[in-house]
Design a protein around this motif. Structure first.
Motif, PDB file in Angstrom:
ATOM      1  N   THR A  44      83.340   2.943 -14.591  1.00  0.00           N
ATOM      2  CA  THR A  44      83.840   3.423 -15.849  1.00  0.00           C
ATOM      3  C   THR A  44      84.141   4.793 -15.425  1.00  0.00           C
ATOM      4  O   THR A  44      84.913   5.602 -15.655  1.00  0.00           O
ATOM      5  N   VAL A  45      83.196   5.636 -14.743  1.00  0.00           N
ATOM      6  CA  VAL A  45      83.023   7.161 -14.585  1.00  0.00           C
ATOM      7  C   VAL A  45      84.418   7.246 -13.603  1.00  0.00           C
ATOM      8  O   VAL A  45      85.096   8.106 -13.623  1.00  0.00           O
ATOM      9  N   VAL A  46      84.576   6.513 -12.445  1.00  0.00           N
ATOM     10  CA  VAL A  46      85.815   6.571 -11.547  1.00  0.00           C
ATOM     11  C   VAL A  46      86.769   6.453 -12.390  1.00  0.00           C
ATOM     12  O   VAL A  46      88.057   6.938 -12.278  1.00  0.00           O
ATOM     13  N   ALA A  47      86.986   5.417 -13.337  1.00  0.00           N
ATOM     14  CA  ALA A  47      88.371   5.064 -14.199  1.00  0.00           C
ATOM     15  C   ALA A  47      88.599   6.286 -15.042  1.00  0.00           C
ATOM     16  O   ALA A  47      89.638   6.689 -15.157  1.00  0.00           O
ATOM     17  N   GLU A  48      87.517   6.881 -15.527  1.00  0.00           N
ATOM     18  CA  GLU A  48      87.730   7.974 -16.426  1.00  0.00           C
ATOM     19  C   GLU A  48      88.171   9.372 -15.642  1.00  0.00           C
ATOM     20  O   GLU A  48      89.179   9.912 -16.201  1.00  0.00           O
TER      21      GLU A  48
ATOM     22  N   SER B 196      84.083  17.088 -13.555  1.00  0.00           N
ATOM     23  CA  SER B 196      82.781  17.707 -14.130  1.00  0.00           C
ATOM     24  C   SER B 196      82.511  17.059 -15.485  1.00  0.00           C
ATOM     25  O   SER B 196      81.392  16.949 -15.614  1.00  0.00           O
ATOM     26  N   ARG B 197      83.369  17.000 -16.036  1.00  0.00           N
ATOM     27  CA  ARG B 197      83.320  16.727 -17.438  1.00  0.00           C
ATOM     28  C   ARG B 197      82.897  15.064 -17.643  1.00  0.00           C
ATOM     29  O   ARG B 197      81.855  14.748 -18.313  1.00  0.00           O
ATOM     30  N   VAL B 198      83.344  14.260 -16.944  1.00  0.00           N
ATOM     31  CA  VAL B 198      83.026  13.075 -16.824  1.00  0.00           C
ATOM     32  C   VAL B 198      81.450  12.798 -16.288  1.00  0.00           C
ATOM     33  O   VAL B 198      80.785  11.877 -16.744  1.00  0.00           O
ATOM     34  N   LEU B 199      81.543  13.419 -15.186  1.00  0.00           N
ATOM     35  CA  LEU B 199      79.856  13.246 -14.641  1.00  0.00           C
ATOM     36  C   LEU B 199      78.682  13.560 -15.503  1.00  0.00           C
ATOM     37  O   LEU B 199      77.803  13.236 -15.804  1.00  0.00           O
ATOM     38  N   VAL B 200      79.140  14.825 -16.189  1.00  0.00           N
ATOM     39  CA  VAL B 200      78.118  15.168 -17.276  1.00  0.00           C
ATOM     40  C   VAL B 200      77.926  14.250 -18.314  1.00  0.00           C
ATOM     41  O   VAL B 200      77.053  13.762 -18.861  1.00  0.00           O
ATOM     42  N   LEU B 201      79.090  13.657 -18.754  1.00  0.00           N
ATOM     43  CA  LEU B 201      78.994  12.427 -19.849  1.00  0.00           C
ATOM     44  C   LEU B 201      78.304  11.303 -19.419  1.00  0.00           C
ATOM     45  O   LEU B 201      77.560  10.757 -20.215  1.00  0.00           O
ATOM     46  N   TYR B 202      78.276  10.929 -18.298  1.00  0.00           N
ATOM     47  CA  TYR B 202      77.727   9.813 -17.763  1.00  0.00           C
ATOM     48  C   TYR B 202      76.400   9.572 -17.143  1.00  0.00           C
ATOM     49  O   TYR B 202      76.042   8.632 -16.686  1.00  0.00           O
ATOM     50  N   LYS B 203      75.987  10.798 -17.168  1.00  0.00           N
ATOM     51  CA  LYS B 203      74.732  11.146 -16.160  1.00  0.00           C
ATOM     52  C   LYS B 203      73.460  10.079 -16.852  1.00  0.00           C
ATOM     53  O   LYS B 203      72.853   9.311 -16.299  1.00  0.00           O
ATOM     54  N   SER B 204      73.440  10.391 -18.248  1.00  0.00           N
ATOM     55  CA  SER B 204      72.450   9.541 -18.758  1.00  0.00           C
ATOM     56  C   SER B 204      72.713   8.187 -18.780  1.00  0.00           C
ATOM     57  O   SER B 204      71.695   7.306 -18.565  1.00  0.00           O
TER      58      SER B 204
ATOM     59  N   ILE C  73      69.451   0.847  -8.073  1.00  0.00           N
ATOM     60  CA  ILE C  73      70.860   0.541  -8.071  1.00  0.00           C
ATOM     61  C   ILE C  73      71.054  -0.883  -8.295  1.00  0.00           C
ATOM     62  O   ILE C  73      70.943  -1.862  -7.557  1.00  0.00           O
ATOM     63  N   ASN C  74      71.499  -1.152  -9.501  1.00  0.00           N
ATOM     64  CA  ASN C  74      71.860  -2.865 -10.003  1.00  0.00           C
ATOM     65  C   ASN C  74      73.118  -3.006 -10.499  1.00  0.00           C
ATOM     66  O   ASN C  74      74.096  -2.004 -10.363  1.00  0.00           O
ATOM     67  N   LYS C  75      73.707  -4.225 -11.182  1.00  0.00           N
ATOM     68  CA  LYS C  75      75.071  -4.442 -11.414  1.00  0.00           C
ATOM     69  C   LYS C  75      75.363  -3.462 -12.880  1.00  0.00           C
ATOM     70  O   LYS C  75      76.597  -2.912 -12.861  1.00  0.00           O
ATOM     71  N   GLU C  76      74.524  -3.044 -13.633  1.00  0.00           N
ATOM     72  CA  GLU C  76      74.655  -2.134 -14.673  1.00  0.00           C
ATOM     73  C   GLU C  76      75.355  -0.844 -14.264  1.00  0.00           C
ATOM     74  O   GLU C  76      76.097  -0.240 -14.870  1.00  0.00           O
ATOM     75  N   VAL C  77      74.502  -0.285 -13.244  1.00  0.00           N
ATOM     76  CA  VAL C  77      74.776   1.035 -12.625  1.00  0.00           C
ATOM     77  C   VAL C  77      76.275   0.864 -12.169  1.00  0.00           C
ATOM     78  O   VAL C  77      77.030   1.833 -12.152  1.00  0.00           O
ATOM     79  N   LEU C  78      76.438  -0.322 -11.241  1.00  0.00           N
ATOM     80  CA  LEU C  78      77.951  -0.382 -10.659  1.00  0.00           C
ATOM     81  C   LEU C  78      78.830  -0.486 -11.788  1.00  0.00           C
ATOM     82  O   LEU C  78      79.733   0.295 -11.704  1.00  0.00           O
TER      83      LEU C  78
END
Length: 117
Positions: free
Chosen positions: A36-40, A88-96, A26-31
């Motif tokens: 972005t996920v939360v905003a989406e 669901s849509r956002v979480l799938v898009l941002y997992k990778s 868990i680093n700054k890039e993950v944050l």
């Protein structure tokens, strides 16, 4: 970012993606990707709340207007709600992207430029 922040982010990611996040750094890039996920999710949810429900009786135009006003007020009152379809849509898009960010910038995969000769 301190250890308490990392723990909170890891717990959130574990809810979203399961135990695989225990292997992620868990680093700054993950944050940044999590932000972005939360905003989406919030953006999608705001739009979903504005979609009118079907009208079954009475004056359709009046019910549509009333429904739209009620939905708008609901969005203003509770910004914490997240539509399940949006999440669901956002979480799938941002997992990778989250998994790649967790590898750290020194281990990110490189993609060769297709325009080089």
């Amino acid at each position: 970012m301190d250890e308490q922040d990392r723990t909170a982010i890891r717990e959130t990611l574990a809810i979203w993606y399961g135990p695989i996040v225990e292997q992620w750094d868990i680093n700054k890039e993950v944050l940044a990707v999590v932000a972005t996920v939360v905003a989406e999710m919030k953006s999608c949810t705001a739009v979903i709340h504005c979609v009118p429900k079907s009208v079954n009786f009475g004056s359709p135009l009046s019910q549509l207007a009333t429904s739209a006003v009620k939905k708008y007020i609901q969005v203003l009152k509770s910004n914490a709600e997240v539509c399940k379809a949006c999440a669901s849509r956002v979480l799938v898009l941002y997992k990778s992207p989250i998994a790649i960010a967790a590898m750290g910038p020194d281990r990110w995969p490189t993609v060769p430029c297709l325009h080089r000769k």
